[in-house]
Write a protein that holds these residues in place. Structure first.
Motif, PDB file in Angstrom:
ATOM      1  N   PHE A 188      -6.958 -13.474  -6.164  1.00  0.00           N
ATOM      2  CA  PHE A 188      -7.327 -14.058  -8.435  1.00  0.00           C
ATOM      3  C   PHE A 188      -7.925 -15.964  -8.091  1.00  0.00           C
ATOM      4  O   PHE A 188      -8.361 -16.058  -8.453  1.00  0.00           O
ATOM      5  CB  PHE A 188      -6.424 -12.936  -8.045  1.00  0.00           C
ATOM      6  N   HIS A 189      -6.473 -16.665  -7.978  1.00  0.00           N
ATOM      7  CA  HIS A 189      -6.221 -17.799  -8.647  1.00  0.00           C
ATOM      8  C   HIS A 189      -7.016 -18.503  -7.688  1.00  0.00           C
ATOM      9  O   HIS A 189      -7.903 -19.483  -8.023  1.00  0.00           O
ATOM     10  CB  HIS A 189      -4.975 -18.389  -7.230  1.00  0.00           C
ATOM     11  N   ALA A 190      -7.554 -18.314  -6.082  1.00  0.00           N
ATOM     12  CA  ALA A 190      -8.954 -18.902  -5.733  1.00  0.00           C
ATOM     13  C   ALA A 190      -9.868 -18.517  -6.486  1.00  0.00           C
ATOM     14  O   ALA A 190     -10.706 -19.182  -6.630  1.00  0.00           O
ATOM     15  CB  ALA A 190      -8.755 -18.518  -3.731  1.00  0.00           C
ATOM     16  N   VAL A 191     -10.458 -17.851  -6.698  1.00  0.00           N
ATOM     17  CA  VAL A 191     -11.665 -17.024  -7.936  1.00  0.00           C
ATOM     18  C   VAL A 191     -11.600 -18.104  -9.287  1.00  0.00           C
ATOM     19  O   VAL A 191     -11.940 -18.513 -10.091  1.00  0.00           O
ATOM     20  CB  VAL A 191     -12.251 -15.838  -8.298  1.00  0.00           C
ATOM     21  N   ALA A 192     -10.114 -17.777  -9.650  1.00  0.00           N
ATOM     22  CA  ALA A 192     -10.063 -18.682 -11.083  1.00  0.00           C
ATOM     23  C   ALA A 192     -10.170 -19.503 -11.364  1.00  0.00           C
ATOM     24  O   ALA A 192      -9.984 -21.198 -12.147  1.00  0.00           O
ATOM     25  CB  ALA A 192      -8.797 -17.257 -11.584  1.00  0.00           C
ATOM     26  N   ARG A 193      -9.684 -20.699 -10.154  1.00  0.00           N
ATOM     27  CA  ARG A 193      -9.563 -22.483  -9.863  1.00  0.00           C
ATOM     28  C   ARG A 193     -11.062 -22.761 -10.494  1.00  0.00           C
ATOM     29  O   ARG A 193     -10.880 -24.179 -11.243  1.00  0.00           O
ATOM     30  CB  ARG A 193      -9.418 -22.973  -8.551  1.00  0.00           C
ATOM     31  N   GLU A 194     -12.230 -22.088  -9.680  1.00  0.00           N
ATOM     32  CA  GLU A 194     -13.249 -22.956 -10.453  1.00  0.00           C
ATOM     33  C   GLU A 194     -14.180 -21.803 -10.516  1.00  0.00           C
ATOM     34  O   GLU A 194     -15.731 -21.711 -10.294  1.00  0.00           O
ATOM     35  CB  GLU A 194     -14.293 -23.344  -8.485  1.00  0.00           C
ATOM     36  N   TRP A 195     -13.751 -20.891 -10.899  1.00  0.00           N
ATOM     37  CA  TRP A 195     -14.848 -19.472 -11.167  1.00  0.00           C
ATOM     38  C   TRP A 195     -15.943 -19.191 -10.556  1.00  0.00           C
ATOM     39  O   TRP A 195     -17.272 -19.378 -11.182  1.00  0.00           O
ATOM     40  CB  TRP A 195     -15.205 -19.590 -12.306  1.00  0.00           C
ATOM     41  N   ARG A 196     -15.602 -19.193  -9.393  1.00  0.00           N
ATOM     42  CA  ARG A 196     -16.696 -18.674  -8.030  1.00  0.00           C
ATOM     43  C   ARG A 196     -16.508 -18.067  -6.826  1.00  0.00           C
ATOM     44  O   ARG A 196     -15.257 -17.954  -6.596  1.00  0.00           O
ATOM     45  CB  ARG A 196     -17.947 -19.885  -7.741  1.00  0.00           C
ATOM     46  N   PHE A 255      -8.777  -9.864   4.872  1.00  0.00           N
ATOM     47  CA  PHE A 255      -8.768 -10.659   4.350  1.00  0.00           C
ATOM     48  C   PHE A 255      -9.792 -10.422   3.026  1.00  0.00           C
ATOM     49  O   PHE A 255     -10.254  -9.384   2.680  1.00  0.00           O
ATOM     50  CB  PHE A 255      -9.812 -12.094   4.574  1.00  0.00           C
ATOM     51  N   THR A 256     -10.225 -10.823   1.854  1.00  0.00           N
ATOM     52  CA  THR A 256     -10.554 -10.999   0.665  1.00  0.00           C
ATOM     53  C   THR A 256     -11.564 -11.696   0.029  1.00  0.00           C
ATOM     54  O   THR A 256     -11.315 -12.559  -0.050  1.00  0.00           O
ATOM     55  CB  THR A 256      -9.758 -10.510  -0.877  1.00  0.00           C
ATOM     56  N   VAL A 257     -12.720 -10.672  -0.213  1.00  0.00           N
ATOM     57  CA  VAL A 257     -13.472 -11.492  -0.849  1.00  0.00           C
ATOM     58  C   VAL A 257     -13.822 -11.527  -2.521  1.00  0.00           C
ATOM     59  O   VAL A 257     -13.640 -10.557  -3.121  1.00  0.00           O
ATOM     60  CB  VAL A 257     -15.190 -11.071  -0.493  1.00  0.00           C
ATOM     61  N   GLY A 258     -14.238 -12.668  -3.468  1.00  0.00           N
ATOM     62  CA  GLY A 258     -13.124 -12.659  -5.013  1.00  0.00           C
ATOM     63  C   GLY A 258     -14.582 -12.992  -5.646  1.00  0.00           C
ATOM     64  O   GLY A 258     -14.929 -14.248  -4.902  1.00  0.00           O
ATOM     65  N   ALA A 259     -14.623 -12.525  -6.639  1.00  0.00           N
ATOM     66  CA  ALA A 259     -15.857 -13.043  -7.552  1.00  0.00           C
ATOM     67  C   ALA A 259     -15.791 -13.110  -8.268  1.00  0.00           C
ATOM     68  O   ALA A 259     -15.058 -12.410  -9.033  1.00  0.00           O
ATOM     69  CB  ALA A 259     -17.423 -12.566  -6.978  1.00  0.00           C
ATOM     70  N   PRO A 260     -15.583 -14.232  -9.915  1.00  0.00           N
ATOM     71  CA  PRO A 260     -15.744 -13.814 -11.110  1.00  0.00           C
ATOM     72  C   PRO A 260     -16.560 -12.644 -11.829  1.00  0.00           C
ATOM     73  O   PRO A 260     -17.928 -12.451 -11.234  1.00  0.00           O
ATOM     74  CB  PRO A 260     -16.528 -14.520 -11.598  1.00  0.00           C
ATOM     75  N   VAL A 261     -16.649 -12.383 -12.973  1.00  0.00           N
ATOM     76  CA  VAL A 261     -17.622 -10.829 -13.292  1.00  0.00           C
ATOM     77  C   VAL A 261     -17.749 -11.643 -14.723  1.00  0.00           C
ATOM     78  O   VAL A 261     -16.480 -11.262 -15.939  1.00  0.00           O
ATOM     79  CB  VAL A 261     -16.884  -9.516 -13.294  1.00  0.00           C
ATOM     80  N   ARG A 262     -19.667 -11.510 -14.849  1.00  0.00           N
ATOM     81  CA  ARG A 262     -19.754 -12.206 -16.071  1.00  0.00           C
ATOM     82  C   ARG A 262     -20.194 -11.671 -17.330  1.00  0.00           C
ATOM     83  O   ARG A 262     -21.077 -10.323 -16.552  1.00  0.00           O
ATOM     84  CB  ARG A 262     -20.659 -13.559 -15.234  1.00  0.00           C
ATOM     85  N   ARG A 263     -20.030 -12.019 -18.634  1.00  0.00           N
ATOM     86  CA  ARG A 263     -20.674 -11.154 -18.887  1.00  0.00           C
ATOM     87  C   ARG A 263     -22.458 -10.817 -18.609  1.00  0.00           C
ATOM     88  O   ARG A 263     -23.140 -11.858 -18.562  1.00  0.00           O
ATOM     89  CB  ARG A 263     -20.806 -11.976 -20.754  1.00  0.00           C
ATOM     90  N   LEU A 269     -13.319  -9.253  -9.609  1.00  0.00           N
ATOM     91  CA  LEU A 269     -13.432  -8.624  -8.781  1.00  0.00           C
ATOM     92  C   LEU A 269     -13.499  -9.159  -6.911  1.00  0.00           C
ATOM     93  O   LEU A 269     -13.363  -9.632  -6.779  1.00  0.00           O
ATOM     94  CB  LEU A 269     -15.058  -7.550  -7.863  1.00  0.00           C
ATOM     95  N   GLY A 270     -11.896  -8.754  -6.416  1.00  0.00           N
ATOM     96  CA  GLY A 270     -11.539  -8.517  -5.799  1.00  0.00           C
ATOM     97  C   GLY A 270     -11.803  -7.343  -4.113  1.00  0.00           C
ATOM     98  O   GLY A 270     -11.537  -6.464  -5.080  1.00  0.00           O
TER      99      GLY A 270
END
Length: 75
Positions: free
Chosen positions: A11-19, A36-44, A63-64
Motif C-alpha cells: 500500500f505504501h509503495a503505491v501511495a508514494r507515487e500513485w502508480r 509478492f504483491t502487485v498493487g495499483a491505484p484505483v482511479r475515478r 488494489l493489491g
C-alpha cells in the motif's frame, strides 16, 4: 485475522507515487506462504492519470493482488 491493509508495504509503495508497484517476496499474512504483491491505484472513472490538481486526487483506492512465488513459477 483483521489487519489494516493501509499499513502493508505494498500500500505504501503505491501511495508514494500513485502508480503500480511490485513488492519483493515476503510471507503472506493469511497463508504464511511466500508471495509478492502487485498493487495499483484505483482511479475515478473518466479521469486520466496525472490530470488532477494534486497527485493522487483522482485515486479512490488501492488494489493489491498477492501472487504465490511457487504458483508464479508454474505459470
Amino acid at each position: 485475522r483483521d489487519a489494516d491493509l493501509r499499513d502493508r508495504p505494498w500500500f505504501h509503495a503505491v501511495a508514494r507515487e500513485w502508480r503500480t508497484a511490485v513488492t519483493p517476496p515476503y510471507e503472506s499474512l493469511p497463508s504464511s506462504q511466500n508471495c509478492f504483491t502487485v498493487g495499483a491505484p484505483v482511479r475515478r472513472a473518466g479521469r486520466a492519470a496525472g490530470g488532477s490538481a494534486q497527485p493522487g486526487d483522482d485515486v479512490v483506492g488501492v488494489l493489491g493482488i498477492d501472487v504465490s512465488v511457487t504458483g508464479w513459477t508454474r505459470i
